[in-house]
Design a protein around this motif. Structure first.
Motif, PDB file in Angstrom:
ATOM      1  N   LEU A  47       0.874  -1.152   0.033  1.00  0.00           N
ATOM      2  CA  LEU A  47       0.020   0.087   0.089  1.00  0.00           C
ATOM      3  C   LEU A  47       0.831   1.216  -0.071  1.00  0.00           C
ATOM      4  O   LEU A  47       0.587   2.103   0.755  1.00  0.00           O
ATOM      5  N   LYS A  49       1.276   3.462  -2.053  1.00  0.00           N
ATOM      6  CA  LYS A  49       0.747   4.716  -2.661  1.00  0.00           C
ATOM      7  C   LYS A  49      -0.241   5.596  -1.789  1.00  0.00           C
ATOM      8  O   LYS A  49      -0.307   6.825  -1.749  1.00  0.00           O
ATOM      9  N   THR A  50      -0.665   4.916  -0.693  1.00  0.00           N
ATOM     10  CA  THR A  50      -1.477   5.562   0.423  1.00  0.00           C
ATOM     11  C   THR A  50      -0.849   5.469   1.725  1.00  0.00           C
ATOM     12  O   THR A  50      -0.887   4.422   2.526  1.00  0.00           O
ATOM     13  N   ARG A  51       0.096   6.153   2.132  1.00  0.00           N
ATOM     14  CA  ARG A  51       1.167   6.517   3.072  1.00  0.00           C
ATOM     15  C   ARG A  51       0.184   6.630   4.483  1.00  0.00           C
ATOM     16  O   ARG A  51       0.360   6.179   5.428  1.00  0.00           O
ATOM     17  N   ARG A  52      -1.164   7.343   4.311  1.00  0.00           N
ATOM     18  CA  ARG A  52      -1.979   7.265   5.773  1.00  0.00           C
ATOM     19  C   ARG A  52      -2.442   5.871   5.913  1.00  0.00           C
ATOM     20  O   ARG A  52      -2.298   5.596   7.220  1.00  0.00           O
ATOM     21  N   THR A  53      -2.753   5.043   5.109  1.00  0.00           N
ATOM     22  CA  THR A  53      -3.085   3.778   5.263  1.00  0.00           C
ATOM     23  C   THR A  53      -1.994   2.787   5.976  1.00  0.00           C
ATOM     24  O   THR A  53      -2.217   2.167   6.837  1.00  0.00           O
ATOM     25  N   GLU A 106       5.475  11.330   4.123  1.00  0.00           N
ATOM     26  CA  GLU A 106       4.191  12.120   4.096  1.00  0.00           C
ATOM     27  C   GLU A 106       4.497  13.812   4.496  1.00  0.00           C
ATOM     28  O   GLU A 106       3.950  14.643   3.498  1.00  0.00           O
TER      29      GLU A 106
END
Length: 116
Positions: A47, A49-53, A106
């Motif tokens: 994952l 591409k989705t650093r928050r996840t 991020e």
């Protein structure tokens, strides 16, 4: 995206829980928690591409590792085998280092967005 340092941390952290069941446990809740601890960092690895996840998964991994430590490894170490405490500590350290690297990325992306 293996070229990032957090990917290396997450990969190694995903492999460490494979040695947890070798400590001689037969409790099903400990084995299930070990499987979860092995899968979450590997899922977070893909994952990228989705650093928050990824950051949320790192927090969940830290909480689950703490639960495993309290549930299984801390009572087992009272018998004098302190090596059992090393693997969960290394796991938590690697997850924390991955979390810091993801947060740094991020912040870098946010700073670049502000400049635009």
């Amino acid at each position: 995206m293996i070229q990032r340092i957090q990917s290396i941390y997450l990969l190694i952290a995903g492999l460490i829980p494979a040695i947890f069941p070798l400590t001689g446990t037969t409790r099903i809740e400990v084995l299930i928690l070990c499987a979860i601890l092995a899968l979450l960092p590997l899922v977070g690895l893909f994952l990228y591409k989705t650093r928050r996840t990824q950051m949320v998964l790192c927090r969940v991994c830290l909480a689950a590792a703490l639960a495993l430590y309290v549930l299984h490894f801390y009572p087992a170490a009272e018998g004098g085998s302190y090596w059992k405490l090393l693997a969960p500590a290394v796991y938590q350290l690697l997850i924390y280092l991955a979390f810091r690297a993801i947060r740094r990325d991020e912040n870098l992306v946010r700073a670049a967005d502000r400049i635009r």
